[in-house]
Structures are given as C-alpha cells and as structure tokens.
Design an enzyme around this catalytic site. Structure first.
Site, PDB file in Angstrom:
ATOM      1  N   TYR A 143      22.780  -5.065-144.470  1.00 43.77           N
ATOM      2  CA  TYR A 143      24.124  -4.474-144.492  1.00 43.77           C
ATOM      3  C   TYR A 143      25.232  -5.519-144.392  1.00 43.77           C
ATOM      4  O   TYR A 143      26.402  -5.193-144.565  1.00 43.77           O
ATOM      5  CB  TYR A 143      24.277  -3.440-143.361  1.00 43.77           C
ATOM      6  CG  TYR A 143      23.445  -2.184-143.573  1.00 43.77           C
ATOM      7  CD1 TYR A 143      22.592  -2.072-144.653  1.00 43.77           C
ATOM      8  CD2 TYR A 143      23.531  -1.118-142.702  1.00 43.77           C
ATOM      9  CE1 TYR A 143      21.826  -0.936-144.850  1.00 43.77           C
ATOM     10  CE2 TYR A 143      22.774   0.029-142.884  1.00 43.77           C
ATOM     11  CZ  TYR A 143      21.916   0.112-143.963  1.00 43.77           C
ATOM     12  OH  TYR A 143      21.164   1.246-144.156  1.00 43.77           O
ATOM     13  N   LYS A 200       8.411  -5.489-142.424  1.00 43.33           N
ATOM     14  CA  LYS A 200       7.684  -5.327-143.689  1.00 43.33           C
ATOM     15  C   LYS A 200       7.129  -6.708-144.023  1.00 43.33           C
ATOM     16  O   LYS A 200       7.422  -7.291-145.082  1.00 43.33           O
ATOM     17  CB  LYS A 200       8.638  -4.783-144.771  1.00 43.33           C
ATOM     18  CG  LYS A 200       7.975  -4.401-146.071  1.00 43.33           C
ATOM     19  CD  LYS A 200       7.096  -3.172-145.996  1.00 43.33           C
ATOM     20  CE  LYS A 200       6.355  -2.959-147.313  1.00 43.33           C
ATOM     21  NZ  LYS A 200       5.358  -1.873-147.251  1.00 43.33           N
ATOM     22  N   ASP A 233       6.910   1.260-143.282  1.00 44.95           N
ATOM     23  CA  ASP A 233       6.472   2.481-143.968  1.00 44.95           C
ATOM     24  C   ASP A 233       5.502   3.276-143.092  1.00 44.95           C
ATOM     25  O   ASP A 233       5.594   4.502-142.973  1.00 44.95           O
ATOM     26  CB  ASP A 233       5.872   2.170-145.353  1.00 44.95           C
ATOM     27  CG  ASP A 233       4.888   1.012-145.349  1.00 44.95           C
ATOM     28  OD1 ASP A 233       4.791   0.308-144.323  1.00 44.95           O
ATOM     29  OD2 ASP A 233       4.207   0.800-146.363  1.00 44.95           O
ATOM     30  N   ASP A 261      17.629   8.082-138.112  1.00 43.09           N
ATOM     31  CA  ASP A 261      17.876   9.446-138.609  1.00 43.09           C
ATOM     32  C   ASP A 261      16.579  10.253-138.543  1.00 43.09           C
ATOM     33  O   ASP A 261      16.580  11.431-138.151  1.00 43.09           O
ATOM     34  CB  ASP A 261      18.363   9.429-140.075  1.00 43.09           C
ATOM     35  CG  ASP A 261      19.883   9.419-140.185  1.00 43.09           C
ATOM     36  OD1 ASP A 261      20.521   8.760-139.342  1.00 43.09           O
ATOM     37  OD2 ASP A 261      20.423  10.049-141.116  1.00 43.09           O
TER      38      ASP A 261
HETATM   39  C1  IPM Z   1      24.891   4.824-138.738  1.00 45.26           C
HETATM   40  C2  IPM Z   1      25.569   5.106-140.045  1.00 45.26           C
HETATM   41  C3  IPM Z   1      26.270   3.851-140.525  1.00 45.26           C
HETATM   42  C4  IPM Z   1      25.216   2.761-140.619  1.00 45.26           C
HETATM   43  C5  IPM Z   1      27.029   3.993-141.846  1.00 45.26           C
HETATM   44  C6  IPM Z   1      28.050   5.095-141.770  1.00 45.26           C
HETATM   45  C7  IPM Z   1      27.652   2.692-142.274  1.00 45.26           C
HETATM   46  O1  IPM Z   1      24.645   5.574-140.977  1.00 45.26           O
HETATM   47  O2  IPM Z   1      25.581   4.448-137.774  1.00 45.26           O
HETATM   48  O3  IPM Z   1      23.675   4.986-138.659  1.00 45.26           O
HETATM   49  O4  IPM Z   1      24.527   2.667-141.629  1.00 45.26           O
HETATM   50  O5  IPM Z   1      25.073   2.010-139.686  1.00 45.26           O
HETATM   51 MG    MG Z   2      22.776   6.010-140.151  1.00 44.34          MG
END
Ligand code: IPM
Ligand code: MG
Length: 368
Positions: A143, A200, A233, A261
């Site tokens: 990122y 990975k 994975d 998530d």
């Molecule tokens: C999170 C979110 C953020 C991330 C996005 C909104 C940039 O998905 O905090 O998990 O990827 O870190």
């Molecule tokens: Mg997120």
C-alpha cells in the site's frame, strides 16, 4: 482532573453518525472515572476533498499531532470513486495520516460476544471461544510502494489496441519487519503466548525476508513465545475452518487488510471490529470497517466497532484499562439483553429489539 485532547475525524458515510456514539460513550466514561475529554474536529477523506481539494489537509495533521489521541470513523464513498490515479481519493487521507503519524502497528482484536453466536455465518462450535488479534503492519508493503500507470505502451494491448501497464511495488525494509515482529511477540506475552506469522514465502521475496527476520527476532528475544509460520492462502482457509488455533496473527499490510475483514466475519459483522494504530507518538483508533455509504444517513449503522475503538484508546493511550474493560462489559450486557442493530440481528431477533445507531449508543451509556 486530567483532561485529554482528542482529535475527532468523522470522515464520510456513516462516519459522523457512529463517531457521535463514540463521543457519547467517552463522555460517560469521563464522568464515571473523573477525567475529561476535549474534542477538536478536523476533516479527512471525501469531505476534506470537497472542502479543500485534499483528502488530508495540513490543518488536520496539525490538530492530530497536537492531540493526545485521534478517534477516526471512516472515509470514502461512491462520490469520490475513480480509477483515475491522478485524482485525489479519500483513502489517501487515511493512508497519509497513518504514514505521517508513523502508525506502523495496527491491532485488530477479534473477540466473540456469546450473544452474537447466531449472527455469524459459521457454526457456534467453530466460533465459540475465538479470541485472536491481528497485528497488521500498517505503513509499509504494497500500500505504500511506488505505483505507476503507463498509458499507450506499444505492443502491450491485443488486436492492435493501445495498451496500458500498471505497477505496484511491494517493498519492506528489515527494520520494518523487526519492529512489527516485536509488537506481535510482546502482545503474545500478554495473551496465550502464540504467534502465527503470515506470509507467502513460497513465492515472494519480501515474504522470505519477512520470515527470516521474524525468526531471528524470535530466537534472539522471544524464544518463550510459540512461533508458527503460515502461508496467507492457507490462513484464509484456516480462519474460517478452525479460528480457535489463532492467538496473535502478524502480517504484511495488504494480507492484514484482507484477513482482518475475513476475521471480522467470525464475529458476525464487520460492525464489531475495533482497531488501534500505534507508533512512537500519537495513536489513532478507528473501526476496521468502512464508511458504508449504502446505509449512511439512515441512523441504522452499528456503532459498536467505533465504541470499542474508543475503548482501545482508553486502554492504550490513557492507560485506563479498567474503563476500557467497563465499555466491553457494557456492550456485552446490551447484547446479552438481546439488543441488536440490523447487521447483527438474526432470524430469532424480535422486531422490538432491533435498534438504530443512537439507541445503541444510549444503551451502552446506560449500562455503564
Ligand atoms: C482498512 C481499510 C483501509 C485499508 C482503506 C480504506 C485504505 O480497508 O482500514 O482496513 O486498506 O487499510
Ligand atoms: Mg480494510
């Protein structure tokens, strides 16, 4: 009486609605524990783009840096969605503030509230007793690596069409892995003493270095902690197959984003997952979920992840461990009494127990 300065970043979508409940709960805690909180609001994300053209105006950073802690809700929405990389995006505000404040450790605890067992898509026996924390590296990796789009590359398209090329870079330095590894091992020492390091390494060089460094830190400084390597994975599968095996899960930025998530869904809803982003200075607390534009303004968003994030602030920034536990206890009580927001109700929830954002906040305050 001690006063703590808190920077409030409501952001977009459901952000303003849920952060109001976080503040309400903080004020209740302040009254109960004899501390006071002083709030300064600032702009981040889409609303900041609209007002200033930038998702992270300099003024916001100033306020954040002058505070004792930052409480953030969520950023983003369809209004600012674009695939044009030259246009500002709300998410840049979030990534930017994490980088600027040096928040390299992101703690995302996944805890099960027994009352919500029926809200998870997983079987009760699979999730009963799950207690894990994802330690996500937050300021490096994919990122934050160099990104570029190359338009009209000769020969890159098919059938004579002009082609494009896009590049993202996954890069880690040794010290970045060392410090996040230490955070994970330290966390494990206060918990059940087990760390899963996710990578990975069967494909990526960054992962091979990650694995070497994590093992070196382990062998030299944390040999008392159990260390298990797991491929990302396989981890995605294990998290829903046998989540109880995990205590501390440490991983690279993008893997942590995706796995958190997934792990949130063990609890039944992303609306339950809090997070703390820590570095060497001011820390930031935010729910792990997004701005949920589809339900924004309707008063139905679940404020619990936001409230739990405020609880993490009390614990990590202000050392108010008892007050933080009190918030968790109050939420547990509200859930045990059967109260639900829409995202955590199930087929057995009576209609009169389904409440909105404000009522859920009020319920938590009253049980405090
Ligand atoms: C999170 C979110 C953020 C991330 C996005 C909104 C940039 O998905 O905090 O998990 O990827 O870190
Ligand atoms: Mg997120």
């Amino acid at each position: 009486m001690t006063t703590y300065k808190i920077c409030l970043l409501a952001g977009d979508g459901i952000g303003p609605e849920i952060i109001a409940e976080g503040v309400k709960v903080l004020d209740a805690v302040g009254a109960k524990y004899q501390v006071s909180f002083e709030y300064t609001e600032a702009l981040i994300g889409g609303c900041a783009i609209d007002a200033t053209g930038s998702p992270l105006p300099p003024q916001t950073l100033e306020v954040a840096k002058a505070s004792d802690a930052v409480l953030l809700a969520a950023v983003g929405g369809p209004k600012w969605d674009t695939t044009d990389s030259t246009k500002p995006r709300p998410e840049q505000g979030l990534l930017g503030i994490r980088k600027e404040l040096g928040l390299y450790t992101n703690l995302r605890p996944v805890q099960i509230f027994n009352a919500l067992a029926g809200a998870s898509t997983l079987k009760p026996e699979v999730i009963d007793g799950v207690d894990l924390v994802i330690v996500r590296e937050l300021t490096g990796g994919l990122y934050f690596g160099a990104r570029q789009r190359f338009y009209d590359e000769p020969g890159a398209g098919t059938n004579g069409a002009k082609g494009q090329r896009a590049v993202d870079t996954l890069e880690y330095r040794e010290y970045e892995v060392e410090r996040i590894a230490r955070q994970a091992f330290e966390a494990a020492r206060t918990r059940r003493g087990r760390v899963h390091s996710i990578d990975k390494a069967n494909v990526l060089d960054t992962s091979r270095m990650w694995r070497e460094v994590v093992h070196r830190v382990h062998d030299q400084e944390y040999a008392d902690v159990e260390l298990i390597d797991m491929l990302v994975d396989n981890t995605a599968m294990q998290l829903i197959n046998a989540p109880k095996q995990f205590d501390v899960v440490v991983t690279e930025n993008m893997f942590g984003d995706i796995l958190s998530d997934e792990a949130a869904q063990i609890t039944g809803s992303l609306g339950m997952l809090a997070s703390a982003s820590l570095g060497d200075g001011v820390s930031l607390y935010e729910p792990s979920h997004g701005s949920a534009p589809d339900i924004a303004g309707k008063g139905i968003a679940n404020p619990i992840a936001q409230i739990l994030s405020a609880g993490m602030m009390l614990q990590y920034s202000f050392g108010m461990t008892e007050a933080a536990a009190d918030i968790t206890r109050a939420i547990t009580q509200v859930l045990d009494e059967g109260w639900r927001t829409g995202d955590i109700k199930d087929s057995t929830t009576p209609a009169d127990k389904v409440v909105g954002t404000v009522q859920m906040g009020d319920l938590v305050v009253s049980r405090l």
